[in-house]
Design a protein around this motif. Structure first.
Motif, mmCIF file in Angstrom:
data_model
loop_
_atom_site.group_PDB
_atom_site.id
_atom_site.type_symbol
_atom_site.label_atom_id
_atom_site.label_comp_id
_atom_site.label_asym_id
_atom_site.label_seq_id
_atom_site.Cartn_x
_atom_site.Cartn_y
_atom_site.Cartn_z
ATOM 1 N N LEU A 143 -4.642 1.428 20.970
ATOM 2 C CA LEU A 143 -5.124 0.584 22.030
ATOM 3 C C LEU A 143 -4.547 -0.557 22.585
ATOM 4 C CD1 LEU A 143 -8.908 1.445 21.317
ATOM 5 C CD2 LEU A 143 -7.420 2.478 23.237
ATOM 6 N N GLY A 144 -4.180 -1.526 21.368
ATOM 7 C CA GLY A 144 -3.521 -2.648 21.559
ATOM 8 C C GLY A 144 -2.107 -2.502 22.373
ATOM 9 N N LEU A 145 -1.415 -1.474 22.040
ATOM 10 C CA LEU A 145 -0.313 -1.033 22.480
ATOM 11 C C LEU A 145 -0.403 -0.876 24.076
ATOM 12 C CD1 LEU A 145 2.852 -0.562 22.414
ATOM 13 C CD2 LEU A 145 2.467 1.642 21.589
ATOM 14 N N ALA A 146 -1.127 0.066 24.321
ATOM 15 C CA ALA A 146 -1.761 0.532 25.649
ATOM 16 C C ALA A 146 -1.624 -0.920 26.432
ATOM 17 C CB ALA A 146 -3.083 1.341 25.709
ATOM 18 N N LYS A 147 -2.639 -1.716 26.099
ATOM 19 C CA LYS A 147 -2.939 -2.863 26.649
ATOM 20 C C LYS A 147 -1.695 -3.935 26.949
ATOM 21 C CE LYS A 147 -5.768 -7.070 26.823
ATOM 22 N NZ LYS A 147 -6.991 -8.000 26.179
ATOM 23 N N ALA A 148 -0.931 -3.883 25.936
ATOM 24 C CA ALA A 148 0.491 -4.484 26.069
ATOM 25 C C ALA A 148 1.335 -4.044 27.014
ATOM 26 C CB ALA A 148 1.057 -4.884 24.756
ATOM 27 N N LEU A 149 1.388 -2.630 26.931
ATOM 28 C CA LEU A 149 2.250 -2.180 28.139
ATOM 29 C C LEU A 149 1.676 -2.229 29.526
ATOM 30 C CD1 LEU A 149 2.826 1.241 26.197
ATOM 31 C CD2 LEU A 149 4.413 -0.782 26.384
ATOM 32 N N ALA A 150 0.362 -2.477 29.449
ATOM 33 C CA ALA A 150 -0.173 -2.356 30.965
ATOM 34 C C ALA A 150 -0.336 -3.902 31.509
ATOM 35 C CB ALA A 150 -1.626 -2.108 30.726
ATOM 36 N N ALA A 151 0.398 -4.903 30.500
ATOM 37 C CA ALA A 151 0.002 -6.196 30.930
ATOM 38 C C ALA A 151 0.730 -6.592 32.167
ATOM 39 C CB ALA A 151 0.772 -7.185 29.758
ATOM 40 N N TYR A 152 -0.159 -7.224 33.030
ATOM 41 C CA TYR A 152 0.082 -8.049 34.426
ATOM 42 C C TYR A 152 0.402 -6.935 35.405
ATOM 43 C CZ TYR A 152 0.996 -11.365 30.917
ATOM 44 O OH TYR A 152 0.720 -12.333 29.705
ATOM 45 N N GLY A 153 0.179 -5.789 35.236
ATOM 46 C CA GLY A 153 0.489 -4.415 36.029
ATOM 47 C C GLY A 153 -0.767 -4.383 37.321
ATOM 48 N N ASP A 154 -1.818 -5.249 36.959
ATOM 49 C CA ASP A 154 -2.969 -5.291 37.887
ATOM 50 C C ASP A 154 -3.393 -3.938 38.432
ATOM 51 O OD1 ASP A 154 -4.715 -6.517 39.911
ATOM 52 O OD2 ASP A 154 -3.323 -6.071 41.698
ATOM 53 N N TYR A 155 -3.406 -3.143 37.312
ATOM 54 C CA TYR A 155 -3.902 -1.874 37.509
ATOM 55 C C TYR A 155 -5.475 -1.599 37.688
ATOM 56 C CZ TYR A 155 0.603 0.307 36.014
ATOM 57 O OH TYR A 155 1.852 0.546 36.068
ATOM 58 N N THR A 156 -5.710 -1.012 38.735
ATOM 59 C CA THR A 156 -7.392 -1.111 39.464
ATOM 60 C C THR A 156 -7.407 0.459 39.698
ATOM 61 O OG1 THR A 156 -6.749 -3.163 40.070
ATOM 62 C CG2 THR A 156 -8.966 -2.170 41.060
ATOM 63 N N GLN A 157 -8.656 0.898 39.543
ATOM 64 C CA GLN A 157 -9.402 2.121 39.913
ATOM 65 C C GLN A 157 -9.619 1.861 41.257
ATOM 66 O OE1 GLN A 157 -9.261 4.980 38.432
ATOM 67 N NE2 GLN A 157 -9.502 4.926 36.375
#
Length: 360
Positions: free
Chosen positions: A273-287
């Motif tokens: 889960l930590g890796l998932a968060k790191a990979l998504a960093a600063y992507g501004d991903y939004t539903q």
């Protein structure tokens, strides 16, 4: 948003609801998941289309199934198909975006979320989607069924354009998991390009997304809300971690999602889960917010541990909420901690794509 307690067991009310039918069509995209032979997949799909109760034998396979394996994937093949309702004339696309496997397996795979591409199908300022989603949508639009499969040699839009040249049609795209992410995104891509391929009668577009992670940034979510509006139906189980990806803030909630039941992730799961968060960093991903349907999941006391609970909630949890637990054909789902750790190590060694720079 619509929130209420889910129910369990087989629906006792006829006819079946549209939500149940669309989840069933999304679920059947997992048919033949252990095979790479489209003819094997087609035989299983035809059997289920004829026999699974919510479909009432009314949905005819007219294009596909088509298979495509994403780069770097082991089992996570895309499969998509088109059916036509013989009573209403409605068309529906079912999409498999990930194989039925442990949910943390695909969480560990970055699915190319570390880079984004501008929305390529219309002028949507600052709207971007993950490179993985962009790649998958391109394949959904360009790969054709094999010989001996309905629609062989025709792209999806070539087939749909032919249908629209004869009559006005309603087209619904349904998917679960990564297929849920792709279902709304594909519906939007088809809507944005319809003047290129569907210059016949009017086409009404709709989407049912179940358990889908985010496709793109906040501007893309806003654009999706604007374009699809009430045609978007995005189903979320409150105990499913998948819809929390790939937003940095919501991913934090995944760590304690089962804490009220005394279940916390182990070190490997925390790392994933930590890796998932790191990979998504600063992507501004939004539903997208339009059409969000939230249902309270029921904790499965027979699932042992965090990963098993997450896997059940992501798959069978939705069937339970929709009253389809005793209706849909069983699918294999396996949680394997050693495999999760192995994927995590492989990700650490894999050359990473550039992460978006930290905002100023």
């Amino acid at each position: 948003m619509d929130t209420e307690q889910g129910c369990h067991g087989e629906s006792a009310v006829a006819p079946w609801t549209e939500d149940q039918v669309m989840f069933t069509l999304a679920y059947l995209a997992y048919d033949g998941e252990s095979s790479t032979d489209p003819h094997v997949v087609m035989r299983e799909l035809l059997t289920d289309l004829a026999n699974v109760k919510p479909l009432q034998g009314q949905w005819q396979l007219v294009w596909g199934p088509t298979l495509y394996r994403l780069p770097l994937a082991i089992l996570d093949d895309n499969m998509w198909y088109v059916v036509r309702n013989t009573v209403t004339g409605e068309y529906a696309i079912g999409i498999r975006g990930t194989n039925f496997d442990a949910i943390l397996d695909w969480i560990v795979e970055d699915f190319w979320i570390t880079s984004q591409t501008p929305w390529p199908y219309a002028n949507a300022p600052a709207a971007s989607i993950s490179s993985g989603t962009a790649f998958a949508i391109n394949k959904l639009l360009t790969v054709t069924p094999n010989a001996g499969i309905p629609g062989a040699g025709q792209t999806l839009t070539q087939f749909l354009g032919t249908q629209a040249s004869r009559n006005s049609i309603t087209l619904t795209v349904a998917g679960h998991s990564l297929g849920g992410c792709l279902s709304s995104t594909l519906a939007l891509a088809l809507m944005d390009t319809v003047r290129q391929w569907g210059q016949g009668f009017p086409i009404t577009f709709r989407s049912w997304s179940f358990a889908g992670p985010t496709a793109g940034n906040s501007n893309f979510a806003s654009y999706t809300n604007q374009r699809l509006g009430a045609a978007l139906h995005r189903w979320v189980n409150t105990l499913d971690i998948a819809p929390l990806a790939w937003n940095e803030s919501t991913l934090d909630a995944a760590l304690t999602i089962y804490a009220d039941y005394g279940v916390l992730p182990n070190w490997a799961e925390i790392g994933a889960l930590g890796l998932a968060k790191a990979l998504a960093a600063y992507g501004d991903y939004t539903q997208p917010s339009q059409g969000t349907v939230i249902r309270n999941g029921s904790f499965n006391i027979t699932a042992s541990g965090y990963a098993a609970q997450a896997d059940w909630q992501h798959t069978q949890g939705y069937a339970a909420i929709l009253g389809l637990s005793n209706v849909l054909p069983p699918k294999t789902s396996t949680v394997n901690l050693e495999r999760t750790v192995a994927r995590l190590e492989a990700m650490r060694r894999r050359p990473r794509m550039a992460v978006a720079p930290r905002p100023a």
